[in-house]
Structures are given as C-alpha cells and as structure tokens.
Design an enzyme around this catalytic site. Structure first.
Site, mmCIF file in Angstrom:
data_model
loop_
_atom_site.group_PDB
_atom_site.id
_atom_site.type_symbol
_atom_site.label_atom_id
_atom_site.label_comp_id
_atom_site.label_asym_id
_atom_site.label_seq_id
_atom_site.Cartn_x
_atom_site.Cartn_y
_atom_site.Cartn_z
ATOM 1 C CD GLU A 121 -2.935 1.268 2.265
ATOM 2 O OE1 GLU A 121 -2.529 0.938 3.377
ATOM 3 O OE2 GLU A 121 -4.053 1.725 2.051
ATOM 4 N N GLY A 253 2.869 2.474 10.808
ATOM 5 C CA GLY A 253 2.704 1.816 12.100
ATOM 6 C C GLY A 253 2.439 0.336 11.905
ATOM 7 C CG MET A 255 0.109 -2.903 4.971
ATOM 8 S SD MET A 255 -0.992 -1.553 4.462
ATOM 9 C CE MET A 255 -2.129 -2.447 3.413
ATOM 10 C CG HIS A 289 -6.378 0.665 12.803
ATOM 11 N ND1 HIS A 289 -6.901 1.928 12.793
ATOM 12 C CD2 HIS A 289 -5.934 0.456 11.543
ATOM 13 C CE1 HIS A 289 -6.792 2.454 11.584
ATOM 14 N NE2 HIS A 289 -6.192 1.567 10.798
ATOM 15 C CD GLU A 290 -3.215 -2.033 10.789
ATOM 16 O OE1 GLU A 290 -3.609 -2.283 9.631
ATOM 17 O OE2 GLU A 290 -2.918 -0.887 11.169
HETATM 18 ZN ZN LIG Z 1 -5.755 1.508 8.780
#
Ligand SMILES: [Zn+2]
Length: 844
Positions: A121, A253, A255, A289-290
């Site tokens: 990304e 941070g 991915m 989050h991931e």
């Molecule tokens: Zn994210």
C-alpha cells in the site's frame, strides 16, 4: 486537470499466477507474472515501477510493448479484445526503501541477519509484479516463491502454504482481493499460534532477537479482537488464518494485508512484565485497527483512493469499539479523547487543510492523503457521530448488510450510508456530507442576549482563514432537551435563558461527551455558570472545557492570559484525562517564554505549583493495586515537576538512577524515560552517553529504546548533540524508520534546535533519497512546524521550504505549515507580555 483513465477500464484481471525468485545475495528479483483477464480495448496498460521487462506474451504470442516510466506503466498492444492471458517476464531490484519487496535488518547475538517482507500500500505492488495496481481491480492470486533459502527459515503469506516443490513454495489460491493487500515474508522467524472460538488460526511472528514472551500480549489481543469482530459484524472472518508479523524495518505503524498483517516491532511485541499501560493500550488499539480492516477494507475495499477515509476512519473508530469491549477496565475511549480528538481539532482549524473525502489521481498525491489527523482522527470522529445517532443495533445491522452486498468487491461512502440508512431510517448521507466534503469545523457561539439563549455557528480557524460561509449539520448533544438534535442553521434562539436554566437545574451545555466535531464558545454568563459548578462536572467535560478554551485562545477568540488563573482548579484531579488536558494547556504556555529567561523561571514555578500535590500523592514508583488513572497520570505530573526543576524531583530521579545503574532495563517503563532524561540533563557525561547509545543498538525492547532516545536527545552538551546528529544517517545505529523521533527530540531541545535545523537543511537531499516517496516523508516538515515560534525561524522556514512547494506530495503540507508557524509567531508577539504577567501574578 483532465481525468486520468484508470487502467482497470481497459483491462479487468480475474486471476494472477505470480512466480518470484528472490536472491538476497545479489539483491535481485526475477519474476514471471501470468494474468488472465478481459481486455475491453486492444491498447491496454499494466502498472510497473522499476521493473526490467524482457518479454510480454498474450495467449502465448509475443506482443509489442513499451515502458512508460512517468506513468509507471507498460503499454501493451493486443491483437484482439476479450478474454486474454498475459505473461510478463521481468527482473527487479531488491532495495532498502521499505516499499515493495524489501529487506529488514537486525542482529541476534551480534550476528547480522535479515528478513524479507513487503509493503504494497498504496502503489508499491507494481514494484514487485506487473499488475492493474488499483483497488478496484480485484482478482484471485496464486503465489509461488523461491529464494536463497537456508535451513531454519520460514515463509508466510496471505494464505497457507499448499506445497513445496524443488525449493519453490506454493500458496493456496487467495480470495478475490486487491493487489495492495498481497503480502509475504521469509527469514528466521519465531511464532506463537492459537485458535479462535470459531476455529480461525491466529499467529504472531517476530525475529529471534526477541524473547518468546514478547509475542504473548499481541496473540491474546489478536485472538480476542477477531472473536469480537465476528460477533459485532455478524460476518465470519473470511480466511483460514490471521498472521501478525513484526518487521524490524517498517515505515508506517502497521499494514492490514489480508491474513498477514505487518507491524512495526514497537506496535506488536512487548515485554509483558515491564511495559507501561499506555503502551499496552496503544499496541492493543493498533492490532484491533488492523484486524477491523480484515473486513472493512480487505473483504470490502474502497473503489478508489479518494475513499481511503472509508477504510481508515472506520478502522480508527472500530479499534476503540473493539478494545473497549475486550478490555472494559481500560476506558479506552478516554485515549480517543486525549489523542485523536485534539489531533483532529488542531489540524482541522488551519485554512487549507484537506477535507476527509478528497479526489486524487497522481500516485504521489495518494500518499499525501494519509493525513492522520484528518483521514484517521477526524474521520473517526465523524463515524463516532454516526454511531451516536444510529445506536449499535442499527450500526451492526447496517454493516452486516454492507458486507453481504459488497464482499469480495468494492464500495464507496455512498454505499455505506445507504446500508446504514436502510438499517436506521435516517438520512445519514445528508448529515455526513457536510462533514466529509468540507474541510474545517465550526465553533458554536452560545450566548445570552437580551435574556434569550442564542446559538450560532461559523467556521473556526487558527491563523488567517477565509470565512466562506460554510455550514454544518451539527449533532448538538445539548443537555437542554428542547434544543434540536441537529443544528443546521446559522443561528437559533433556544428561548428565554432564565427559564432554560431553571428547568435544567445545572449549567447549559452543548456537545456533552465531546463526541461531535466542534468547539463551543460560551459567553461570560454561561462560562461563569459552568466554572462555578466545576467540581460537579465529569472528567470528560472538564477535559473538554480545557480543550475548547485552549483552541479559542489559539484562534485569538479569547486571551491566553485569561486562562492562566483557571489552571490550578484542575491540578488535583484524579482523572488522567483532566491531568492530560491540563498539561497540554500548560505546555502550550512554553511558547511564550525564552529558554532560561526570568519568564521561564516563573513558568517553571507555576508548573511546580500545579504538580506539587500530585507528585506527593502518586510518588515515583508504581504502587501495586493502584488505579489505571493513577498509573497513567504519574508520568505526566512527574514530567511537569522535572520541567519545573523541582529539587526533590531531580534528586529522587537521580537516586532511582543510581540505585538501578546496573539494571536500567528493569526500571519501571512508566518512568524510565524521565529518569534517564533527568540523568543525562543534570548528571550527564560522555561515558553515560556512550553507554546508553550502545544499549540502544543492542536492546530489542522498543519501549526501552524509546526511553533511551528521550534521554539522549535531551542532552544540553553541544558536543554530544553533534555526536548524536552524526549518527542520524547511520542505519546501524538509528534506523530510517526511527529517525523522525530522534530528529524531533533534538529539535525540541533548546540546546539542539539550531543543530537539528542545520542538519535537515544541509542533508535534505539525503533524507529525500532515503525516506522520500514514503508516506512519512512530509511529516518531517510537520515536526519542524510543531517547534518553531520565532520570526527568525519563520523566515528561515519560508526561505527553505517555499522553493519546494511544488514537490509532489509536499504542496499542501508546506502551504499549511507556513500558515501555522506564521499564526504562532503572531500570537506569541501579541500576547506574550500579558501571558507572562498572568503567570507572574499566579505564582505570587
Ligand atoms: Zn488503517
């Protein structure tokens, strides 16, 4: 600018066979990619970057192709349209850029080693294999990898390994997915594996430089996050496994690659016996989050990068929803209030900021979209507003529908609003568009005029801003139940104030809970009423009061000096959110004083007064059984006492250092950075400096590394500062991924500011060569902007950065940052004497 045609319009891939042969010794990748798909025109394009293409075949026949480097493309002429199988043979370099396929370096017992990993990304898959490298171009992938393998190495990817033949590792066919989510890694890895209730295999992987128990915390959080999401989304985790891998060199941070999430080591692995609660909470939110993305982002993906916010805002909200569910005692939403909320409010107040939803085409501009304060923090606030309007039942129902309708495909923001609208009966799209399409946010003025309670909205700016009459549909959240749910006019009368106040039985307030993205400017009558009832207000309301007053002062809508006398009233709070907001405010006063001046000494005395009782109450070392609030507040108040140069505090920290000299790593992580910094500042020597720098390169504990960084960058010794800066470009000591933190530390140190500023100007080209093209690059400018406050620095800043304003990806940052420094310089000039007078009065 004319719309650029997406490559997907002329060629739609359905399946890729990827073969990669990676040689670490020669730093060369040899590849062969076979893509089956549908060509709608005979002239089609694939993405590539840095590839040496030797042959292109269509259905087994060689075809003409040209390389178009500026467009990062291979232009291919086909003989016919329709179903086509393309085969591309190529080589590519293996570079240290932390993009595409790249090595990570580390040491075990002094022996240098590497792991190969990936970061695709936003647009780096094209550096690994030719592809239609656009999120909409979803396809299935068969991955086969060969490498210069030696015994003891492991290889992992999105899917489980199916078989090994002649040294080639073949992986199971993926689900339909976007190119930017493909990932793999190999090297000497250790792992811990478990299973969720529903049978998903969950694993954590890291290098063998770490102790095995450093993987435990992440494994537990990952497992429970997936279990939470399966329940909350009412949608099964779509893949057989969920790997979490810590890479020693990592730019972002973490991915969210589907099934193989990659992390910076600091955000995955931790010493369970000595890591601060704050760091544990941070790591948990990163993992959550991931994993939120595995559905929202991976299973259903944004159609194009302009809807990046859809991925990131959502995951940013869900990380808090998930952690709040699995660790309720942490009150994790408080962290949202002290990190994301002020970040969004500060940045979004500058004219020229991007809106959450931005149209974008140029690859260099796609990376610049990742403005964390806007796309992550503000976007999450938008969705927090949506969640509050909908309630969790409708939210979950809507999400389930959304996943069902778009799984293995793509979606836009409008698709999400329509699913949520259907589930709730509310026109969410209409409310949200005012927030997503417009930059900035409103201040609501609340006042009593001729006996009537009035509210008005207009855009809030810090620094010069052009009021273009923007309006927002504001979820008002007033404690006055007669007030509208959504305030969408310029102004509104809420009736006779005396009657409203009597009915309420408490001060009138709006934005209760601080959950909507606006600030409130109460007039004197209303503010005095609130302040008179301060001790009855909950912690979030107190935080909000400090936050709004600070922003209003930054925006010149009230004077900083008038806030100074209020600070002491918050000083003895037992709520960490209040303590945090208080010191954010107090630290903001530092810009009005010159280092080592009488004014600074007065400010230090104010800090001493504010922190004194709390230091007495909390002490230096963690106490068994103490509250989370006390644990989290301790470093903040100790830091204030050390800034104040409180003699007891300096002496106690020195004593703690002396007592633990031979076992600094075991010193409580909560206060280790403060103790080490105090030592370097007041009792420093070259010997101590060298000892800490060596330890920095040897320890694998990211939290210890950050304590040491904080200490070394705070040295007042000019020679040692030069010695430190001499290591900035030495990746064996300071990895490029960590350099920004070191740079910031030295720049924030009054004794190091000039040297750090000279370094970045002299070696800008080196920096651009090393981390340019990376989404973190522009944030070096943000760091400088955070520090500068004098007319001299402003002028130097402009001289240096104005000529760079047309650099792709830097334009917005430079333009905004000039405004930010300009407005700070003007504020300091206008208010410093009044502020310093107020501080002097306060400490009498
Ligand atoms: Zn994210």
């Amino acid at each position: 600018m004319a719309a650029i045609k997406h490559f997907y319009e002329t060629f739609q891939p359905s399946h890729y066979d990827l073969y990669l042969d990676i040689n670490r010794e020669t730093k060369l990748i040899s590849g062969k990619t076979t893509i089956t798909g549908n060509a709608t025109e005979t002239n089609i394009s694939l993405n590539q970057k840095f590839l040496q293409v030797t042959a292109v075949e269509a259905d087994g026949q060689a075809v003409d192709f040209t390389m178009d480097q500026p467009a990062e493309a291979i232009r291919i002429s086909l003989k016919k349209t329709g179903q086509t199988t393309l085969t591309i043979t190529y080589t590519a370099p293996l570079t240290d850029s932390m993009m595409g396929i790249y090595p990570s370096y580390y040491e075990v017992n002094g022996e240098k080693k590497q792991i190969i990993g990936t970061q695709f990304e936003t647009t780096f898959a094209r550096q690994a294999f030719p592809s239609v490298d656009e999120p909409e171009a979803k396809a299935t992938f068969d991955l086969a990898i060969k490498f210069d393998e030696h015994p003891g190495e492991t290889i992992i990817s999105n899917m489980p390994e199916a078989r090994t033949e002649n040294g080639v590792h073949y992986f199971d066919t993926t689900m339909k997915m976007s190119t930017y989510l493909i990932a793999f890694a190999f090297g000497e890895l250790q792992s811990k594996i478990t299973k969720t209730k529903s049978g998903v295999t969950v694993g954590v992987f890291g290098t063998k430089a770490h102790k095995a128990n450093e993987l435990d915390f992440a494994l537990d959080i990952a497992k429970r996050s997936i279990e939470f999401y399966e329940d909350f989304y009412q949608t099964k985790y779509p893949l057989p496994h969920s790997w979490q891998l810590a890479l020693p060199d990592f730019s972002a941070g973490a991915m969210e690659n589907w099934g193989l999430v990659t992390y910076r080591e600091a955000y995955l692995l931790l010493d369970p016996d000595n890591t601060s609660l704050e760091m544990k909470q941070l790591v948990a939110t990163v993992i959550a989050h991931e994993l939120a993305h595995q559905w929202f982002g991976d299973l259903v993906t944004m159609k194009w990068w302009d809807d990046l916010w859809l991925n990131e805002s959502f995951a940013n909200m869900m990380e808090y929803v998930a952690v709040d569910a699995i660790e309720p005692d942490w009150h994790i939403w408080e962290m949202f209030q002290t990190s994301d909320v002020p970040m969004a409010l500060n940045r979004d107040a500058t004219d020229g900021v991007q809106s959450v939803h931005v149209s974008v085409e140029d690859p260099a501009e796609i990376d610049a979209l990742f403005d964390s304060a806007i796309v992550y923090a503000k976007g999450a606030r938008m969705l927090v507003m949506v969640r509050a309007l909908l309630g969790d039942d409708a939210l979950r129902k809507g999400l389930k529908k959304y996943f069902e309708a778009h799984q293995y495909g793509n979606a836009t923001g409008a698709d999400l609003w329509s699913a949520l609208g259907e589930a709730s009966g509310l026109d969410i799209g209409a409310i949200m568009n005012s927030w997503l399409e417009q930059p900035g946010y409103p201040v609501v003025d609340a006042s009593v005029e001729n006996g009537a309670l009035m509210i008005r909205q207009h855009q809030f700016f810090i620094g010069d801003g052009k009021d273009t009459g923007r309006q927002w549909q504001i979820p008002l959240n007033s404690n006055d139940k007669q007030a509208p749910v959504i305030f969408k006019d310029d102004e509104l009368s809420l009736g006779k104030y005396s009657e409203v106040r009597q009915q309420l039985g408490e001060p009138f307030r709006v934005n209760v809970g601080n959950s909507s993205h606006f600030i409130v400017h109460y007039d004197a009558t209303l503010l005095d009423d609130i302040l008179a009832h301060l001790d009855k207000l909950d912690a979030i309301t107190q935080l909000q009061l400090l936050q709004d007053l600070r922003l209003l002062a930054e925006g010149r809508q009230m004077s900083y000096a008038s806030i100074v006398p209020l600070l002491q009233r918050f000083a003895d709070s037992k709520a960490t959110v209040v303590i945090t907001a208080l010191y954010v405010m107090a630290n903001n006063l530092k810009k009005f004083v010159i280092p080592d001046s009488d004014e600074e000494k007065a400010l230090q005395r104010l800090f001493d007064r504010l922190s004194h009782a709390q230091v007495q109450r909390l002490g230096w070392l963690p106490v068994a059984g103490e509250s989370n609030d006390d644990q989290l507040a301790r470093p903040t108040v100790l830091s204030a006492a050390l800034y104040a140069q409180n003699r007891d505090a300096v002496a106690v920290a020195h004593q703690i250092f002396t007592d633990n000299q031979t076992k600094l790593a075991t010193l409580s992580a909560d206060i280790r950075g403060l103790v080490l910094s105090n030592e370097v500042k007041h009792y420093g020597s070259e010997k101590l400096f060298n000892q800490l720098l060596t330890t920095y390169t040897q320890t694998s504990d990211a939290s210890y590394k950050s304590s040491i960084r904080a200490a070394l960058t705070s040295t007042p010794d000019a020679a040692l500062i030069q010695k430190l800066i001499a290591q900035f470009e030495n990746a064996d000591v300071i990895k490029p991924q960590d350099l920004r933190g070191w740079f910031r530390g030295v720049l924030e140190n009054a004794h190091g500011e000039q040297a750090a500023w000279d370094w970045i100007r002299n070696d800008w080209q080196w920096l651009e060569d090393t981390v340019g093209g990376d989404m973190e690059f522009a944030t070096y400018i943000t760091v400088i902007t955070g520090v500068f406050k004098t007319a001299k620095r402003l002028s130097e800043f402009k001289t240096f950065f104005e000529p760079k304003v047309n650099t792709p990806g830097l334009t917005r940052e430079i333009t905004m940052d000039i405004k930010i420094v300009e407005s700070r310089v003007a504020l300091v000039e206008a208010e410093k004497s009044a502020v310093n007078q107020a501080v002097a009065t306060e400490i009498k």
